[in-house]
Design a protein around this motif. Sequence first.
Motif, PDB file in Angstrom:
ATOM      1  N   VAL A  91       0.911  -1.127  -0.023  1.00  0.00           N
ATOM      2  CA  VAL A  91       0.042   0.054   0.016  1.00  0.00           C
ATOM      3  C   VAL A  91       0.863   1.292  -0.052  1.00  0.00           C
ATOM      4  CG1 VAL A  91      -1.550   1.467   1.460  1.00  0.00           C
ATOM      5  CG2 VAL A  91      -1.906  -1.020   1.079  1.00  0.00           C
ATOM      6  N   GLN A  92       0.470   2.216  -0.828  1.00  0.00           N
ATOM      7  CA  GLN A  92       1.203   3.393  -1.042  1.00  0.00           C
ATOM      8  C   GLN A  92       0.359   4.458  -0.351  1.00  0.00           C
ATOM      9  OE1 GLN A  92       1.712   5.155  -4.976  1.00  0.00           O
ATOM     10  NE2 GLN A  92       2.943   6.884  -4.088  1.00  0.00           N
ATOM     11  N   ILE A  93       1.019   5.248   0.667  1.00  0.00           N
ATOM     12  CA  ILE A  93       0.318   6.474   1.248  1.00  0.00           C
ATOM     13  C   ILE A  93       1.306   7.644   0.796  1.00  0.00           C
ATOM     14  CG2 ILE A  93       0.030   7.649   3.590  1.00  0.00           C
ATOM     15  CD1 ILE A  93      -0.788   4.973   4.534  1.00  0.00           C
ATOM     16  N   SER A  94       0.754   8.916   0.884  1.00  0.00           N
ATOM     17  CA  SER A  94       1.486   9.973   0.455  1.00  0.00           C
ATOM     18  C   SER A  94       0.982  11.417   0.944  1.00  0.00           C
ATOM     19  CB  SER A  94       1.856   9.963  -1.033  1.00  0.00           C
ATOM     20  OG  SER A  94       2.798  10.693  -1.309  1.00  0.00           O
ATOM     21  N   ASP A  95       2.087  12.333   1.104  1.00  0.00           N
ATOM     22  CA  ASP A  95       1.644  13.801   1.206  1.00  0.00           C
ATOM     23  C   ASP A  95       0.585  13.885   2.296  1.00  0.00           C
ATOM     24  OD1 ASP A  95       3.051  15.061  -1.065  1.00  0.00           O
ATOM     25  OD2 ASP A  95       2.224  13.203  -2.040  1.00  0.00           O
ATOM     26  N   CYS A  96       1.014  13.803   3.692  1.00  0.00           N
ATOM     27  CA  CYS A  96       0.197  13.777   4.680  1.00  0.00           C
ATOM     28  C   CYS A  96       0.253  15.221   5.270  1.00  0.00           C
ATOM     29  CB  CYS A  96       0.971  13.020   5.913  1.00  0.00           C
ATOM     30  SG  CYS A  96       0.995  11.197   5.475  1.00  0.00           S
ATOM     31  N   HIS A  97       1.392  15.966   5.082  1.00  0.00           N
ATOM     32  CA  HIS A  97       1.510  17.313   5.681  1.00  0.00           C
ATOM     33  C   HIS A  97       0.965  17.642   6.974  1.00  0.00           C
ATOM     34  CE1 HIS A  97       2.659  18.924   1.419  1.00  0.00           C
ATOM     35  NE2 HIS A  97       2.219  18.015   1.060  1.00  0.00           N
ATOM     36  N   LEU A  98       1.546  16.838   8.203  1.00  0.00           N
ATOM     37  CA  LEU A  98       0.826  17.167   9.147  1.00  0.00           C
ATOM     38  C   LEU A  98       1.686  18.162   9.949  1.00  0.00           C
ATOM     39  CD1 LEU A  98       1.274  13.386  10.297  1.00  0.00           C
ATOM     40  CD2 LEU A  98      -0.836  14.506   9.781  1.00  0.00           C
ATOM     41  N   HIS A  99       1.032  18.945  10.883  1.00  0.00           N
ATOM     42  CA  HIS A  99       1.549  19.787  11.888  1.00  0.00           C
ATOM     43  C   HIS A  99       1.582  18.946  13.284  1.00  0.00           C
ATOM     44  CE1 HIS A  99      -0.570  22.099   8.546  1.00  0.00           C
ATOM     45  NE2 HIS A  99       0.201  23.121   8.998  1.00  0.00           N
ATOM     46  N   ALA A 118      -4.383  10.936  -8.055  1.00  0.00           N
ATOM     47  CA  ALA A 118      -4.227   9.458  -8.505  1.00  0.00           C
ATOM     48  C   ALA A 118      -3.776   9.662  -9.705  1.00  0.00           C
ATOM     49  CB  ALA A 118      -5.515   8.491  -8.538  1.00  0.00           C
ATOM     50  N   PHE A 119      -2.731   8.777 -10.438  1.00  0.00           N
ATOM     51  CA  PHE A 119      -1.980   9.202 -11.614  1.00  0.00           C
ATOM     52  C   PHE A 119      -1.407   7.748 -12.172  1.00  0.00           C
ATOM     53  CE2 PHE A 119       1.773   9.972 -14.133  1.00  0.00           C
ATOM     54  CZ  PHE A 119       1.172  10.701 -15.174  1.00  0.00           C
ATOM     55  N   GLU A 120      -1.638   7.416 -13.504  1.00  0.00           N
ATOM     56  CA  GLU A 120      -0.914   6.327 -13.851  1.00  0.00           C
ATOM     57  C   GLU A 120      -0.569   6.696 -15.361  1.00  0.00           C
ATOM     58  OE1 GLU A 120      -3.377   2.754 -14.000  1.00  0.00           O
ATOM     59  OE2 GLU A 120      -4.024   3.230 -12.029  1.00  0.00           O
ATOM     60  N   HIS A 121       0.471   6.088 -15.718  1.00  0.00           N
ATOM     61  CA  HIS A 121       1.174   6.329 -17.018  1.00  0.00           C
ATOM     62  C   HIS A 121       2.227   5.180 -17.350  1.00  0.00           C
ATOM     63  CE1 HIS A 121       2.277   8.965 -20.578  1.00  0.00           C
ATOM     64  NE2 HIS A 121       3.415   8.479 -20.417  1.00  0.00           N
ATOM     65  N   ARG A 122       2.415   5.011 -18.475  1.00  0.00           N
ATOM     66  CA  ARG A 122       3.505   4.015 -19.052  1.00  0.00           C
ATOM     67  C   ARG A 122       4.538   4.624 -19.983  1.00  0.00           C
ATOM     68  NH1 ARG A 122      -1.093   1.732 -17.645  1.00  0.00           N
ATOM     69  NH2 ARG A 122      -0.887  -0.347 -16.288  1.00  0.00           N
ATOM     70  N   ARG A 123       5.756   4.357 -19.702  1.00  0.00           N
ATOM     71  CA  ARG A 123       6.657   5.014 -20.496  1.00  0.00           C
ATOM     72  C   ARG A 123       7.448   3.578 -21.004  1.00  0.00           C
ATOM     73  NH1 ARG A 123      10.408  10.328 -20.481  1.00  0.00           N
ATOM     74  NH2 ARG A 123      12.329   9.725 -21.589  1.00  0.00           N
ATOM     75  N   THR A 124       7.783   3.898 -22.383  1.00  0.00           N
ATOM     76  CA  THR A 124       8.483   2.679 -23.156  1.00  0.00           C
ATOM     77  C   THR A 124      10.002   2.975 -23.008  1.00  0.00           C
ATOM     78  OG1 THR A 124       6.506   2.589 -24.839  1.00  0.00           O
ATOM     79  CG2 THR A 124       8.861   1.600 -25.353  1.00  0.00           C
ATOM     80  N   ILE A 151       4.010   4.241 -14.303  1.00  0.00           N
ATOM     81  CA  ILE A 151       4.382   5.175 -13.159  1.00  0.00           C
ATOM     82  C   ILE A 151       3.129   5.330 -12.491  1.00  0.00           C
ATOM     83  CG2 ILE A 151       5.178   7.689 -12.851  1.00  0.00           C
ATOM     84  CD1 ILE A 151       5.926   6.205 -16.144  1.00  0.00           C
ATOM     85  N   TYR A 152       3.252   5.438 -11.165  1.00  0.00           N
ATOM     86  CA  TYR A 152       2.030   5.538 -10.395  1.00  0.00           C
ATOM     87  C   TYR A 152       2.132   6.690  -9.276  1.00  0.00           C
ATOM     88  CZ  TYR A 152       1.040   0.910 -12.268  1.00  0.00           C
ATOM     89  OH  TYR A 152       0.607  -0.443 -13.071  1.00  0.00           O
ATOM     90  N   ALA A 153       1.042   7.405  -9.074  1.00  0.00           N
ATOM     91  CA  ALA A 153       0.965   8.521  -8.078  1.00  0.00           C
ATOM     92  C   ALA A 153      -0.323   8.006  -7.279  1.00  0.00           C
ATOM     93  CB  ALA A 153       1.204   9.695  -8.448  1.00  0.00           C
ATOM     94  N   CYS A 154      -0.392   8.419  -6.268  1.00  0.00           N
ATOM     95  CA  CYS A 154      -1.711   8.134  -5.424  1.00  0.00           C
ATOM     96  C   CYS A 154      -2.179   9.216  -4.800  1.00  0.00           C
ATOM     97  CB  CYS A 154      -1.487   6.930  -4.120  1.00  0.00           C
ATOM     98  SG  CYS A 154      -0.595   7.889  -2.848  1.00  0.00           S
ATOM     99  N   PRO A 155      -3.175   9.419  -4.253  1.00  0.00           N
ATOM    100  CA  PRO A 155      -4.214  10.775  -3.800  1.00  0.00           C
ATOM    101  C   PRO A 155      -3.388  10.965  -2.424  1.00  0.00           C
ATOM    102  CG  PRO A 155      -5.722   9.153  -4.322  1.00  0.00           C
ATOM    103  CD  PRO A 155      -4.427   8.301  -4.545  1.00  0.00           C
ATOM    104  N   ALA A 156      -3.394  12.367  -2.216  1.00  0.00           N
ATOM    105  CA  ALA A 156      -2.824  12.486  -0.901  1.00  0.00           C
ATOM    106  C   ALA A 156      -3.815  12.084   0.294  1.00  0.00           C
ATOM    107  CB  ALA A 156      -2.659  14.148  -0.574  1.00  0.00           C
ATOM    108  N   THR A 157      -2.989  12.292   1.502  1.00  0.00           N
ATOM    109  CA  THR A 157      -3.995  11.848   2.543  1.00  0.00           C
ATOM    110  C   THR A 157      -4.426  13.314   3.113  1.00  0.00           C
ATOM    111  OG1 THR A 157      -2.322  11.938   4.294  1.00  0.00           O
ATOM    112  CG2 THR A 157      -2.658   9.902   3.319  1.00  0.00           C
ATOM    113  N   SER A 158      -3.901  14.329   2.684  1.00  0.00           N
ATOM    114  CA  SER A 158      -4.417  15.758   2.910  1.00  0.00           C
ATOM    115  C   SER A 158      -5.013  16.106   1.703  1.00  0.00           C
ATOM    116  CB  SER A 158      -3.266  16.579   3.254  1.00  0.00           C
ATOM    117  OG  SER A 158      -2.222  16.632   2.185  1.00  0.00           O
TER     118      SER A 158
END
Length: 243
Positions: A4-12, A184-190, A198-205
């Motif tokens: 599981v990928q989590i990203s960009d929590c931006h906690l204080h 959310a992002f998906e792409h393929r590069r040859t 290439i995958y990115a996921c939604p932020a938790t923030s």
Amino acid sequence: MRLVQISDCHLHADPAARSRTGVPHRQLVRVVEAVASWRPDMVLVTGDVSQDETAASYALARRELDRIDCPWFWLPGNHDEPVLMAECRAFQESVDLGQRRLLLLDTRIPGQTHGALGATRLEALAERLAEDDRPTLIAMHHPPISVGSRWVDALGLADAEAFWDLLATHQRIEAILCGHIHQAFEHRRTTPHGEVSIYACPATSDQFLPGAETFAVDEAAWPGFRVLELGSDLSTQVVRVEP
């Protein structure tokens, strides 16, 4: 294996602190609860854990992530303070995934929003790629490819083409997992050896509006995470969580 990928929590340091559209700590708590229900074998956090670069913000993140009953790993983003982050939980450069391996890269440039690997880190990556012939996943904060949003693309990986030139000389690069783009992002590069996903996921923030020319928050999109099933093939889906 389920990753599981989590990203960009931006906690204080203050768990009640608000972002543009919500309360980052509360949203992380809800994401972690949802992630735990998937019973992952491993969790990866792809940077920007903190917003205020405080030890307390990393302690909050660790407290929540430790609730998931599996190993977890993180890497720094442009908003992070890597010394404090590593003091809270040490960084790992590679993780054994059994039939695969995961390499974690640091693309942070101190004081800058965009990222780069630079000659030294590219050379180190080349050495790590050469030492193992298993299928390889690479994790990094800054995306090494255009995501179709002008303002985001200006803040990506500055030496992306040097990175891809390096990957072109190595076989069995299966996928790249990145953060930074809050969507959310998906792409393929040859490459000469086949396609790399290439995958990115939604932020938790906060979520960023896909395709925006200038900075824009997607107020309708929920936080989330990405689930990757690592079997004979790689399959993936994005899961959203009500904030």
